[in-house]
Design a protein around this motif. Structure first.
Motif, PDB file in Angstrom:
ATOM      1  N   GLY A   1       0.815  -1.215   0.000  1.00 32.50           N
ATOM      2  CA  GLY A   1       0.000   0.000   0.000  1.00 32.50           C
ATOM      3  C   GLY A   1       0.845   1.261   0.000  1.00 32.50           C
ATOM      4  O   GLY A   1       0.530   2.230  -0.706  1.00 32.50           O
ATOM      5  N   ILE A   2       1.923   1.269   0.767  1.00 31.61           N
ATOM      6  CA  ILE A   2       2.815   2.433   0.811  1.00 31.61           C
ATOM      7  C   ILE A   2       3.498   2.624  -0.547  1.00 31.61           C
ATOM      8  O   ILE A   2       3.595   3.747  -1.054  1.00 31.61           O
ATOM      9  N   VAL A   3       3.963   1.531  -1.152  1.00 31.74           N
ATOM     10  CA  VAL A   3       4.637   1.625  -2.453  1.00 31.74           C
ATOM     11  C   VAL A   3       3.671   2.134  -3.521  1.00 31.74           C
ATOM     12  O   VAL A   3       4.036   3.005  -4.333  1.00 31.74           O
ATOM     13  N   VAL A   4       2.445   1.614  -3.539  1.00 33.67           N
ATOM     14  CA  VAL A   4       1.451   2.084  -4.518  1.00 33.67           C
ATOM     15  C   VAL A   4       1.188   3.572  -4.327  1.00 33.67           C
ATOM     16  O   VAL A   4       1.113   4.334  -5.300  1.00 33.67           O
ATOM     17  N   ASN A   5       1.078   4.003  -3.080  1.00 34.82           N
ATOM     18  CA  ASN A   5       0.823   5.418  -2.800  1.00 34.82           C
ATOM     19  C   ASN A   5       2.001   6.280  -3.234  1.00 34.82           C
ATOM     20  O   ASN A   5       1.821   7.353  -3.805  1.00 34.82           O
ATOM     21  N   VAL A   6       3.219   5.845  -2.979  1.00 38.03           N
ATOM     22  CA  VAL A   6       4.399   6.619  -3.362  1.00 38.03           C
ATOM     23  C   VAL A   6       4.501   6.711  -4.887  1.00 38.03           C
ATOM     24  O   VAL A   6       4.781   7.793  -5.427  1.00 38.03           O
ATOM     25  N   VAL A   7       4.265   5.603  -5.588  1.00 39.99           N
ATOM     26  CA  VAL A   7       4.308   5.625  -7.050  1.00 39.99           C
ATOM     27  C   VAL A   7       3.240   6.575  -7.596  1.00 39.99           C
ATOM     28  O   VAL A   7       3.499   7.335  -8.540  1.00 39.99           O
ATOM     29  N   GLU A   8       2.078   6.554  -7.001  1.00 44.55           N
ATOM     30  CA  GLU A   8       1.008   7.452  -7.443  1.00 44.55           C
ATOM     31  C   GLU A   8       1.382   8.919  -7.224  1.00 44.55           C
ATOM     32  O   GLU A   8       1.164   9.765  -8.105  1.00 44.55           O
ATOM     33  N   VAL A   9       1.943   9.232  -6.087  1.00 50.03           N
ATOM     34  CA  VAL A   9       2.333  10.616  -5.803  1.00 50.03           C
ATOM     35  C   VAL A   9       3.437  11.073  -6.759  1.00 50.03           C
ATOM     36  O   VAL A   9       3.399  12.200  -7.281  1.00 50.03           O
ATOM     37  N   VAL A  10       4.429  10.207  -7.022  1.00 53.57           N
ATOM     38  CA  VAL A  10       5.507  10.562  -7.954  1.00 53.57           C
ATOM     39  C   VAL A  10       4.936  10.805  -9.345  1.00 53.57           C
ATOM     40  O   VAL A  10       5.309  11.770 -10.028  1.00 53.57           O
ATOM     41  N   PHE A  11       4.022   9.964  -9.784  1.00 52.06           N
ATOM     42  CA  PHE A  11       3.406  10.146 -11.101  1.00 52.06           C
ATOM     43  C   PHE A  11       2.633  11.458 -11.165  1.00 52.06           C
ATOM     44  O   PHE A  11       2.726  12.195 -12.154  1.00 52.06           O
ATOM     45  N   LEU A  12       1.877  11.765 -10.127  1.00 53.16           N
ATOM     46  CA  LEU A  12       1.088  13.000 -10.155  1.00 53.16           C
ATOM     47  C   LEU A  12       1.980  14.244 -10.105  1.00 53.16           C
ATOM     48  O   LEU A  12       1.676  15.247 -10.762  1.00 53.16           O
ATOM     49  N   VAL A  13       3.066  14.187  -9.355  1.00 49.75           N
ATOM     50  CA  VAL A  13       3.990  15.325  -9.329  1.00 49.75           C
ATOM     51  C   VAL A  13       4.592  15.522 -10.715  1.00 49.75           C
ATOM     52  O   VAL A  13       4.668  16.653 -11.219  1.00 49.75           O
ATOM     53  N   TRP A  14       5.017  14.446 -11.374  1.00 42.48           N
ATOM     54  CA  TRP A  14       5.547  14.547 -12.725  1.00 42.48           C
ATOM     55  C   TRP A  14       4.496  15.092 -13.693  1.00 42.48           C
ATOM     56  O   TRP A  14       4.789  15.951 -14.519  1.00 42.48           O
ATOM     57  N   LEU A  15       3.272  14.612 -13.569  1.00 38.87           N
ATOM     58  CA  LEU A  15       2.194  15.051 -14.455  1.00 38.87           C
ATOM     59  C   LEU A  15       1.934  16.549 -14.305  1.00 38.87           C
ATOM     60  O   LEU A  15       1.852  17.280 -15.297  1.00 38.87           O
ATOM     61  N   PHE A  16       1.832  17.024 -13.074  1.00 40.00           N
ATOM     62  CA  PHE A  16       1.529  18.441 -12.853  1.00 40.00           C
ATOM     63  C   PHE A  16       2.705  19.355 -13.204  1.00 40.00           C
ATOM     64  O   PHE A  16       2.499  20.453 -13.725  1.00 40.00           O
ATOM     65  N   THR A  17       3.921  18.940 -12.945  1.00 38.53           N
ATOM     66  CA  THR A  17       5.059  19.791 -13.327  1.00 38.53           C
ATOM     67  C   THR A  17       5.207  19.863 -14.846  1.00 38.53           C
ATOM     68  O   THR A  17       5.527  20.921 -15.388  1.00 38.53           O
ATOM     69  N   THR A  18       4.942  18.768 -15.528  1.00 38.69           N
ATOM     70  CA  THR A  18       5.000  18.780 -16.985  1.00 38.69           C
ATOM     71  C   THR A  18       3.891  19.656 -17.559  1.00 38.69           C
ATOM     72  O   THR A  18       4.126  20.447 -18.487  1.00 38.69           O
TER      73      THR A  18
END
Length: 164
Positions: free
Chosen positions: A117-134
């Protein structure tokens, strides 16, 4: 028959064998196997198995929080719940190792589901940060379409960032 012969009853059974020679065989019969108990002397009952340790509240809590953290990891709260479940599961595993309580399987299940659960949450947060910065970077480009191609710089930036 005389009166004296009727007053003495016959013995009800044969006399027990003597302790010196417990296995007396007649002619032509092999001696019994010495590895087995003689007839009339059963083997002792086996010991009762030890009762399994009941799971502690820490193991149950760790497993439940790990499962809830895994299920809610897409809603960002799952990472926090997973961290709490991870702590409870580690404490429960330490107690099981010391022999204080039970529930090793539940604690391991809580540990695994919490970590996932922690890994899924971290991957999701990293993806969303990349998406919004792009998206923020591309939004600073010129939005007027190019007269030759008809595609704006924003569209070109988005296509290059997300699809290449």
């Amino acid at each position: 028959m005389s009166e004296s012969s009727e007053s003495i009853p016959p013995p009800p059974f044969a006399a027990p064998p003597s302790m010196d020679a417990p296995y007396q065989t007649g002619p032509g019969y092999p001696p019994p196997n010495a590895g087995f108990a003689p007839y009339g002397y059963p083997y002792p009952y086996p010991m009762m198995p030890m009762a399994a340790e009941l799971p502690t509240g820490l193991a149950i809590t760790g497993m439940v929080l790990g499962i809830v953290g895994l299920c809610t990891s897409i809603f960002y709260i799952g990472g926090v719940i997973g961290i709490v479940g991870l702590v409870f599961s580690i404490i429960a595993l330490r107690k099981v190792k010391r022999g204080i309580g039970g529930g090793k399987g539940m604690a391991i299940a809580g540990l695994v589901t919490s970590i996932v659960g922690i890994v899924v949450n971290v991957v999701e947060v990293v993806f969303l940060v990349w998406l919004f910065t792009t998206a923020a970077h591309c939004s600073q480009q010129d939005s007027t379409p190019d007269p030759n191609t008809g595609v704006s710089q924003v569209d070109r930036c988005m296509n290059n960032s997300f699809f290449n």
